[in-house]
Design an enzyme around this catalytic site. Sequence first.
Site, PDB file in Angstrom:
ATOM      1  N   TYR A   1      46.172  44.696  29.164  1.00 21.27           N
ATOM      2  CA  TYR A   1      46.819  43.379  29.132  1.00 21.27           C
ATOM      3  C   TYR A   1      47.769  43.292  27.948  1.00 21.27           C
ATOM      4  CZ  TYR A   1      47.302  38.317  28.536  1.00 21.27           C
ATOM      5  OH  TYR A   1      47.802  37.053  28.373  1.00 21.27           O
TER       6      TYR A   1
ATOM      7  N   GLY B   1      33.943  37.611  41.090  1.00 18.59           N
ATOM      8  CA  GLY B   1      34.746  38.814  40.990  1.00 18.59           C
ATOM      9  C   GLY B   1      35.952  38.839  41.901  1.00 18.59           C
TER      10      GLY B   1
ATOM     11  N   SER C   1      35.786  30.697  39.362  1.00 17.24           N
ATOM     12  CA  SER C   1      34.576  29.891  39.457  1.00 17.24           C
ATOM     13  C   SER C   1      34.305  29.138  38.157  1.00 17.24           C
ATOM     14  CB  SER C   1      33.378  30.781  39.812  1.00 17.24           C
ATOM     15  OG  SER C   1      33.222  31.823  38.864  1.00 17.24           O
TER      16      SER C   1
ATOM     17  N   ASP D   1      44.255  27.834  35.996  1.00 12.24           N
ATOM     18  CA  ASP D   1      43.033  27.704  36.788  1.00 12.24           C
ATOM     19  C   ASP D   1      42.495  26.281  36.758  1.00 12.24           C
ATOM     20  OD1 ASP D   1      43.380  30.384  37.134  1.00 12.24           O
ATOM     21  OD2 ASP D   1      41.746  30.991  35.813  1.00 12.24           O
TER      22      ASP D   1
END
Length: 388
Positions: free
Chosen positions: A223, A122, A127, A173
């Site tokens: 978004y 979070g 991750s 990422d």
Amino acid sequence: MIAIEEVRKRFVKHFDGKTGNIYFAPGRINLIGEHTDYNGGYVFPGAVDKGITAEMRINGSEDTVMCYAIDMKDRVDFHLNDEKGPRTSWARYIFGIAKEMQKLGVPVKGFNVAFAGDVPLGAGMSSSAAMESCFACGLNDLFGNNKVSKWDMALAGQATEHNYCGVNCGIMDQFASIFGEKGKLMRLDCRSREFEYFPCSPEGYRLVLLNSCVKHELSGSPYNDRRNSCENVVRHIAAKHPEAIFETLRDCTWEQLEEVRQEVGEEDYRRARFVLGEKDRVLNVCEALTRGDYETVGKMMYQTHEGLSKEYEVSCEELDFLNDIAKQCGVTGSRIMGGGFGGCTINLVKDELYDQFIATARQQYAERFQKLPQVIDIIISQGAHKVC
């Protein structure tokens, strides 16, 4: 990084007593450059010292994968030839990256794995990308003789999100987790995929995240509204300039934005203005890092937060509060990290101010919101690699 001894102990216990190879892939931070990816701009990520550590070994079977998630104390076995794959969400990342590596010509067969992570959930540190990158690195080594390029491994991680996990993510990422280097940030051009390393080993400063512990949520309407605003501005500018090609706001100038201000409305104008400003700030930070000017880096970070809060409107009360505390404590730079509506601030803090800043932030945040912010110290570190 999780202790190798802990991962190895669990691997030996849950399988046949034999050891394998250990791989690590990091989570990431993004120093500056938010909401620029889908606008064809730049991002500025770096790998961190927290991520996923996995021990892996070929088990001799044709397609049986046996997995143990140490953190969740959960065991899942599945078959690579089962096109549906496992139902457990974390196991789908392993299944997906294995299938994507097969598409790249890596003859992945059965293997055993135990893994653990220390990327705070979070916190917007990705991750999931760390997990994909760790397994891509391991499978490339175990089955592929390391023939798959770094870019193809990053793209395999992105495809895993798209095809097996239902997340239509960008490439930042996975790129950061694969390409990261110790003490260096990377300016990635989201349009061309060209990138360049910049030094980030600030003597006398520390990088620390303060997690607001507010859910990071930018899916769905919020978004899409902002993306639509940007695309609307581009359409109006393109209509005025038929002689040129405009794909994203990356192609637009400040003067062209001003030309359509009345037509697009104040909200869309403000959002586009943030994106153009962010493009300039990323380039300013690159120049500042090259000359070791961390005061300018910090100034740009504060400007980004102000833009995300007031122009792009993706902040929240908790994040603005943490940013204000940073200013009060004389922190060099502070801003929202990530899409907004929760998550972390990233802070560039002089060593001598660190203890006071953390103590003040914890005290004042707890008084205001009845909970403590999570403190996450980070070091810019190496990308996915074989540990031993």
